[in-house]
Design an enzyme around this catalytic site. Sequence first.
Site, PDB file in Angstrom:
ATOM      1  N   GLU A  26     -16.450   4.633  -6.280  1.00 32.18           N
ATOM      2  CA  GLU A  26     -15.640   3.505  -6.758  1.00 32.18           C
ATOM      3  C   GLU A  26     -16.536   2.279  -6.889  1.00 32.18           C
ATOM      4  OE1 GLU A  26     -12.063   2.629  -4.614  1.00 32.18           O
ATOM      5  OE2 GLU A  26     -11.197   4.619  -4.924  1.00 32.18           O
TER       6      GLU A  26
ATOM      7  N   GLN B 193       0.835  -1.199   0.000  1.00 29.90           N
ATOM      8  CA  GLN B 193       0.000   0.000   0.000  1.00 29.90           C
ATOM      9  C   GLN B 193       0.872   1.252   0.000  1.00 29.90           C
ATOM     10  OE1 GLN B 193      -3.293  -0.072  -0.335  1.00 29.90           O
ATOM     11  NE2 GLN B 193      -3.431   2.155  -0.386  1.00 29.90           N
TER      12      GLN B 193
ATOM     13  N   TRP C 153     -16.172  -0.340  -8.324  1.00 31.90           N
ATOM     14  CA  TRP C 153     -15.415  -1.597  -8.409  1.00 31.90           C
ATOM     15  C   TRP C 153     -14.861  -2.066  -7.063  1.00 31.90           C
ATOM     16  CZ3 TRP C 153     -13.889   3.192 -10.163  1.00 31.90           C
ATOM     17  CH2 TRP C 153     -12.851   3.798  -9.433  1.00 31.90           C
TER      18      TRP C 153
ATOM     19  N   HIS D 296      -7.852  -2.516   1.829  1.00 31.75           N
ATOM     20  CA  HIS D 296      -7.165  -3.653   1.213  1.00 31.75           C
ATOM     21  C   HIS D 296      -6.185  -4.302   2.192  1.00 31.75           C
ATOM     22  CE1 HIS D 296      -8.747  -3.490  -2.885  1.00 31.75           C
ATOM     23  NE2 HIS D 296      -8.781  -2.176  -2.734  1.00 31.75           N
TER      24      HIS D 296
ATOM     25  N   ASP E  77     -11.131  -5.308  -5.368  1.00 33.38           N
ATOM     26  CA  ASP E  77     -11.469  -4.550  -6.565  1.00 33.38           C
ATOM     27  C   ASP E  77     -11.750  -5.556  -7.668  1.00 33.38           C
ATOM     28  OD1 ASP E  77     -10.881  -2.204  -5.182  1.00 33.38           O
ATOM     29  OD2 ASP E  77      -8.831  -2.094  -5.973  1.00 33.38           O
TER      30      ASP E  77
ATOM     31  N   SER F 278      -5.880   1.699   4.375  1.00 29.66           N
ATOM     32  CA  SER F 278      -6.570   1.058   3.252  1.00 29.66           C
ATOM     33  C   SER F 278      -7.335  -0.174   3.686  1.00 29.66           C
ATOM     34  CB  SER F 278      -5.570   0.651   2.172  1.00 29.66           C
ATOM     35  OG  SER F 278      -6.236  -0.103   1.157  1.00 29.66           O
TER      36      SER F 278
END
Length: 194
Positions: free
Chosen positions: A160, A76, A162, A104, A111, A102
Amino acid sequence: MDAAAAPEAEPPDSFTLVINKNRPLAADYVPADLTDAGGLLLRAEAAEAYARMVGDAAAEGVAVSPVSGYRSREEQSRLHASYTEKYGQEGADSLSARPGHSEHETGLAVDIGNPDGLCALETCFEGTAAGSWTAANAHRYGFLIRYPAGAEHITGYAYEPWHLRYVGPEVAGGVHDSGVTLEEFLGFPAAPNY
Ligand SMILES: [Zn+2]
């Protein structure tokens, strides 16, 4: 220290953990149950739900491709640094999270894309086959579109379509039906900036 009483003390492995520009992930947190979810890593429960979702989409003739799943803090950090180099601090902060902030890094965010790359990481993804199918169905598998349109003043990110976040079917269904952000649904303050 009675940290347990504070809402901020939610354990980092909670499926409904809120991570945003005001709420970083615990510095030393690394998910313990990362699992291969077909080309990317997600935590086990999210990986299982993701596989079911992609399988059901395929059965309806919609192909959903993996683009990005778990990222380590180092990954990241490199990603954010490359955006900063290209777009400057402000531009980079609107496009990607600073390391430690994040979703993630939790192993709960994925994503997605179309196999042909149509509208990859672009707002027009919402109108593609993969984008419209997931917008209508992802909540049934426990995923929500974490950064909806028109909510940048709350989430800190532009739309976003996605970016999916696993929170479990109950919260995902609630957020989907109410049309609000995860912050609003769980009673957290807006986090437009660091
Ligand atoms: Zn993402």
